[in-house]
Design an enzyme around this catalytic site. Sequence first.
Site, PDB file in Angstrom:
ATOM      1  N   GLY A  44       0.805  -1.159  -0.033  1.00  0.00           N
ATOM      2  CA  GLY A  44      -0.192   0.158  -0.130  1.00  0.00           C
ATOM      3  C   GLY A  44       0.750   1.180  -0.190  1.00  0.00           C
ATOM      4  CG  HIS A  45       4.582   1.148   0.220  1.00  0.00           C
ATOM      5  ND1 HIS A  45       4.447  -0.024   0.865  1.00  0.00           N
ATOM      6  CD2 HIS A  45       5.691   0.870  -0.133  1.00  0.00           C
ATOM      7  CE1 HIS A  45       5.185  -0.868   0.967  1.00  0.00           C
ATOM      8  NE2 HIS A  45       6.104  -0.494  -0.026  1.00  0.00           N
ATOM      9  NE  ARG A  46       3.175   7.487  -5.753  1.00  0.00           N
ATOM     10  CZ  ARG A  46       3.785   8.896  -6.021  1.00  0.00           C
ATOM     11  NH1 ARG A  46       4.821   8.659  -6.709  1.00  0.00           N
ATOM     12  NH2 ARG A  46       3.288   9.909  -5.971  1.00  0.00           N
ATOM     13  CG  HIS A  91       4.006  -2.272  -4.818  1.00  0.00           C
ATOM     14  ND1 HIS A  91       4.545  -0.989  -4.599  1.00  0.00           N
ATOM     15  CD2 HIS A  91       4.359  -2.804  -3.460  1.00  0.00           C
ATOM     16  CE1 HIS A  91       5.803  -1.001  -3.758  1.00  0.00           C
ATOM     17  NE2 HIS A  91       5.342  -2.174  -3.016  1.00  0.00           N
ATOM     18  CB  ILE A 116       4.786   7.933  -1.549  1.00  0.00           C
ATOM     19  CG1 ILE A 116       6.004   8.778  -1.954  1.00  0.00           C
ATOM     20  CG2 ILE A 116       3.385   8.780  -2.046  1.00  0.00           C
ATOM     21  CD1 ILE A 116       6.196   9.324  -3.296  1.00  0.00           C
TER      22      ILE A 116
END
Length: 128
Positions: A44-46, A91, A116
């Site tokens: 749940g981030h990049r 993702h 992020i």
Amino acid sequence: MAYLIDIPTFSDSRGNLTVLDEAIPFQIKRLFYIYGVDNSARGGHRHHQTVQAAICIQGSCTIINDDGDTIEHIELDTPRKCLILETKDWHVMTNFSADAILLVLASTPFDASDYIFTPYDHNQQQPS
């Protein structure tokens, strides 16, 4: 956009040997693996700087990837397949089989400020 690569694998009657030496397109600075996942989603981030390579070395899982333009569902179900996640790739890792082990190689050491967590907003009006 994230992309899949085939990892060189040598097979004979004794089994398989998969070699990462030259397959990963960056210098590895961090390595971790995820396993024993219940029905939860992971990720749940990049990242601002980190590029990652994800390999499901046992079992299977799905990576939902969003590069800001395209959302893809990528099934990782063989240790011969590797998903390269670029910095723009927000993702989520989900649908882990009970025996799944997801190995992740990263281009940078851990740095909390590199993450992020805000997903892309696909409802924004594009400038004309």
